[in-house]
Scaffold this active site. Structure first.
Site, PDB file in Angstrom:
ATOM      1  N   GLY A   1       0.842  -1.192   0.000  1.00 19.65           N
ATOM      2  CA  GLY A   1       0.000   0.000   0.000  1.00 19.65           C
ATOM      3  C   GLY A   1       0.869   1.231   0.000  1.00 19.65           C
ATOM      4  N   TRP A   2       0.516   2.199  -0.800  1.00 24.30           N
ATOM      5  CA  TRP A   2       1.351   3.386  -0.969  1.00 24.30           C
ATOM      6  C   TRP A   2       1.533   4.179   0.314  1.00 24.30           C
ATOM      7  CZ3 TRP A   2      -0.640   8.077   0.186  1.00 24.30           C
ATOM      8  CH2 TRP A   2      -2.032   8.168   0.239  1.00 24.30           C
ATOM      9  N   ASP A   3       0.490   4.278   1.167  1.00 19.64           N
ATOM     10  CA  ASP A   3       0.629   5.066   2.391  1.00 19.64           C
ATOM     11  C   ASP A   3       1.599   4.410   3.365  1.00 19.64           C
ATOM     12  OD1 ASP A   3      -1.261   3.041   2.655  1.00 19.64           O
ATOM     13  OD2 ASP A   3      -2.462   4.152   4.102  1.00 19.64           O
ATOM     14  N   TYR A   4       1.588   3.091   3.432  1.00 21.58           N
ATOM     15  CA  TYR A   4       2.544   2.352   4.267  1.00 21.58           C
ATOM     16  C   TYR A   4       3.963   2.599   3.776  1.00 21.58           C
ATOM     17  CZ  TYR A   4       4.897  -1.701   6.323  1.00 21.58           C
ATOM     18  OH  TYR A   4       5.772  -2.514   6.991  1.00 21.58           O
ATOM     19  N   TRP A   5       4.143   2.523   2.490  1.00 22.78           N
ATOM     20  CA  TRP A   5       5.443   2.723   1.847  1.00 22.78           C
ATOM     21  C   TRP A   5       5.978   4.137   2.075  1.00 22.78           C
ATOM     22  CZ3 TRP A   5       5.770   5.792  -2.762  1.00 22.78           C
ATOM     23  CH2 TRP A   5       7.020   5.760  -3.385  1.00 22.78           C
TER      24      TRP A   5
END
Length: 90
Positions: free
Chosen positions: A62-66
């Site tokens: 997931g982009w927000d985690y990254w």
């Protein structure tokens, strides 16, 4: 503010912790080393030089985690408002 302060990674319009009785000042902003997730912006140069070329290589959970990885945000901070400027409907 984002362009003037080199220690900033992003500016966000979202605050996860803006609960009634806890958040009330529409003019107050806070600083964090944790990526806030919603309603954010970064400098165009940061996208072109750092995020854009690596977007598909790094985004696996997931982009927000990254975006919270130090390798991505380079240890820089984000600014977020005490009262959100956007709504999140889930």
């Amino acid at each position: 503010l984002l362009e003037a302060d080199p220690s900033l990674f992003c500016v966000s319009a979202w605050n996860d912790n803006a609960r009634p009785g806890l958040a009330s000042d529409p003019l107050r902003f806070q600083r964090t080393d944790y990526f806030p997730g919603l309603g954010w912006m970064i400098r165009k140069e940061y996208w072109e030089e750092r995020l854009g070329p690596n977007w598909s290589l790094w985004t696996t959970n997931g982009w927000d985690y990254w975006m919270r990885f130090t390798e991505v945000n380079q240890g820089l901070d984000c600014i977020y408002p005490e009262l959100p400027r956007v709504n999140h409907i889930s």
